[in-house]
Design a protein around this motif. Sequence first.
Motif, PDB file in Angstrom:
ATOM      1  N   LEU A   4     -54.918 -17.035  13.131  1.00 12.89           N
ATOM      2  CA  LEU A   4     -55.280 -18.382  12.699  1.00 12.89           C
ATOM      3  C   LEU A   4     -54.096 -18.919  11.919  1.00 12.89           C
ATOM      4  O   LEU A   4     -53.678 -18.315  10.921  1.00 12.89           O
ATOM      5  N   VAL A   6     -52.254 -22.287   9.909  1.00 10.23           N
ATOM      6  CA  VAL A   6     -52.508 -23.578   9.269  1.00 10.23           C
ATOM      7  C   VAL A   6     -51.236 -24.053   8.574  1.00 10.23           C
ATOM      8  O   VAL A   6     -50.382 -23.251   8.185  1.00 10.23           O
ATOM      9  N   ALA A  15     -53.988 -26.926  12.528  1.00  8.15           N
ATOM     10  CA  ALA A  15     -54.565 -25.581  12.637  1.00  8.15           C
ATOM     11  C   ALA A  15     -54.482 -25.147  14.089  1.00  8.15           C
ATOM     12  O   ALA A  15     -54.539 -25.978  15.008  1.00  8.15           O
ATOM     13  N   ILE A  43     -60.074 -26.341  11.451  1.00  7.44           N
ATOM     14  CA  ILE A  43     -60.284 -24.918  11.755  1.00  7.44           C
ATOM     15  C   ILE A  43     -61.571 -24.733  12.545  1.00  7.44           C
ATOM     16  O   ILE A  43     -61.625 -23.958  13.508  1.00  7.44           O
ATOM     17  N   ASP A  44     -62.623 -25.440  12.155  1.00  8.46           N
ATOM     18  CA  ASP A  44     -63.885 -25.370  12.908  1.00  8.46           C
ATOM     19  C   ASP A  44     -63.679 -25.808  14.363  1.00  8.46           C
ATOM     20  O   ASP A  44     -64.225 -25.204  15.290  1.00  8.46           O
ATOM     21  N   ILE A  54     -65.129 -16.990  13.288  1.00  7.71           N
ATOM     22  CA  ILE A  54     -64.042 -16.763  12.347  1.00  7.71           C
ATOM     23  C   ILE A  54     -63.780 -15.278  12.141  1.00  7.71           C
ATOM     24  O   ILE A  54     -62.642 -14.862  11.875  1.00  7.71           O
ATOM     25  N   VAL A  60     -53.824 -14.273   9.338  1.00  8.76           N
ATOM     26  CA  VAL A  60     -53.684 -15.691   9.050  1.00  8.76           C
ATOM     27  C   VAL A  60     -52.200 -15.994   8.828  1.00  8.76           C
ATOM     28  O   VAL A  60     -51.493 -15.228   8.181  1.00  8.76           O
ATOM     29  N   THR A  62     -49.566 -19.077   7.511  1.00  7.30           N
ATOM     30  CA  THR A  62     -49.555 -20.350   6.787  1.00  7.30           C
ATOM     31  C   THR A  62     -48.132 -20.819   6.540  1.00  7.30           C
ATOM     32  O   THR A  62     -47.249 -20.019   6.211  1.00  7.30           O
ATOM     33  N   THR A  78     -56.377 -22.279   1.318  1.00  9.71           N
ATOM     34  CA  THR A  78     -57.279 -22.012   2.438  1.00  9.71           C
ATOM     35  C   THR A  78     -56.897 -20.725   3.139  1.00  9.71           C
ATOM     36  O   THR A  78     -57.763 -19.888   3.457  1.00  9.71           O
TER      37      THR A  78
END
Length: 220
Positions: A4, A6, A15, A43-44, A54, A60, A62, A78
């Motif tokens: 994931l 972001v 995202a 993200i959703d 999730i 993750v 970033t 986040t």
Amino acid sequence: MLLLAVDTATPAVTAALHDGSSVIAESSRVDARRHGELLLPAIDRVLAEAGLKIDAVTAVVTGVGPGPYTGLRVGLVTAATFGSALDVPVYGLCTLDGLAHASDFDGPFVVATDARRKEVYWARYDASGNRVGEPAVDRPADIAEQVAGLPAVGAGARLYPDVFPDARDPEHVSAGALASLAVRKLAGGAEEMDFLPPQPLYLRRPDAQVPKNYKVVTPK
């Protein structure tokens, strides 16, 4: 693997999900004032688009900036929250490196994003997209000689055509590019220590300042 990614270091709230082979879902919206409102819905959306929950995320990624104080912290907080809740590593990457990874040049180039205050966050890159030196923040006129003759990407380059006459896309970073860069590094044997710590890269003091002189109120 399911990364994931972001980034909120620029006006783009972005995202993405990467399965180790390709970006499987991505969402980006440019809005410099609503990072906090837009990131979680983004993200959703990428999770729904990929048909995943999730808890399928294994790491993750970033962007750590450089970027303005408030917006940048949204993405970092986040990312840290998801990393802690899922008990997965959080990999930090320079946002400028993400822009460089998404560009397509056959020679040296520059990445420049808008730092406000008539300044840019910028860095130089070689023909392979590797950063040359550390990111910096400067007035465009002060770096004109250093970037002369080089093409550039990023919103900062578009703002100052006198200094960056050959400004090209992408204008904003994408989480998909950050995820792809992280996958490339991991495939090359990089470990968590080989990434940047997921902490903000400000390069200068925040705009918001604590008042220096408080009004003294004495009880009667």
